[in-house]
Scaffold this motif. Structure first.
Motif, PDB file in Angstrom:
ATOM      1  N   ARG A   8       0.761  -1.163  -0.145  1.00 60.37           N
ATOM      2  CA  ARG A   8       0.098   0.018   0.072  1.00 60.37           C
ATOM      3  C   ARG A   8       0.811   1.133  -0.091  1.00 60.37           C
ATOM      4  NH1 ARG A   8      -3.096   0.474   4.962  1.00 60.37           N
ATOM      5  NH2 ARG A   8      -2.499  -1.868   4.997  1.00 60.37           N
ATOM      6  N   VAL A   9       1.962   1.281   0.727  1.00 59.29           N
ATOM      7  CA  VAL A   9       2.735   2.537   1.169  1.00 59.29           C
ATOM      8  C   VAL A   9       3.679   2.581  -0.334  1.00 59.29           C
ATOM      9  CG1 VAL A   9       4.619   3.305   2.389  1.00 59.29           C
ATOM     10  CG2 VAL A   9       2.626   2.503   3.530  1.00 59.29           C
ATOM     11  N   SER A  10       4.116   1.601  -0.853  1.00 56.43           N
ATOM     12  CA  SER A  10       4.962   1.830  -2.082  1.00 56.43           C
ATOM     13  C   SER A  10       4.402   2.041  -3.356  1.00 56.43           C
ATOM     14  CB  SER A  10       5.846   0.418  -2.088  1.00 56.43           C
ATOM     15  OG  SER A  10       5.213  -0.525  -2.399  1.00 56.43           O
ATOM     16  N   ASN A  47      -2.565   8.775   4.093  1.00 51.52           N
ATOM     17  CA  ASN A  47      -2.878   7.106   4.416  1.00 51.52           C
ATOM     18  C   ASN A  47      -1.982   6.746   5.497  1.00 51.52           C
ATOM     19  OD1 ASN A  47      -4.320   6.850   2.146  1.00 51.52           O
ATOM     20  ND2 ASN A  47      -2.482   5.985   0.858  1.00 51.52           N
ATOM     21  N   LEU A  48      -0.972   7.819   5.934  1.00 51.39           N
ATOM     22  CA  LEU A  48      -0.316   7.180   7.016  1.00 51.39           C
ATOM     23  C   LEU A  48      -0.605   7.799   8.645  1.00 51.39           C
ATOM     24  CD1 LEU A  48       3.410   7.381   5.480  1.00 51.39           C
ATOM     25  CD2 LEU A  48       2.174   5.388   5.982  1.00 51.39           C
TER      26      LEU A  48
END
Length: 99
Positions: A18-20, A30-31
């Motif tokens: 999801r982060v990458s 998102n974080l």
């Protein structure tokens, strides 16, 4: 034990994917950790106590204790009044037949 490790690995890979991903234009959003209702209650005013710690002041009781004591009191009142008003009306026994 192995299932916990496998679950943790799956969560990590899902988080990394999801982060990458380059398709997330607002990555910092998102974080952000959101607590939701995890704050825990009303922190304003005096601290709440158990109902047996201070039984003569219901305003200081915890909300759960107040609800339990209130419902128990109403239940005892209703049951007591029911038994009081119906105890005088006992069923008549049928008369025994004469031999």
């Amino acid at each position: 034990m192995a299932s916990r490790i496998a679950a943790a690995a799956i969560r990590r890979t899902a988080t990394l994917s999801r982060v990458s991903s380059p398709s997330a234009p607002s990555l910092p959003v998102n974080l952000i950790q959101r607590r939701g209702m995890g704050g825990g209650g009303d922190h304003h005013g005096p601290p709440k106590v158990n109902c047996w710690s201070d039984p003569m002041s219901p305003s200081k009781w915890k909300e759960e204790h107040f609800v339990i004591v209130s419902l128990s009191g109403w239940g005892a009142l209703i049951y007591g009044s029911y038994t009081f008003f119906t105890s005088g009306k006992k069923a008549e026994k049928p008369a025994e037949a004469a031999h």
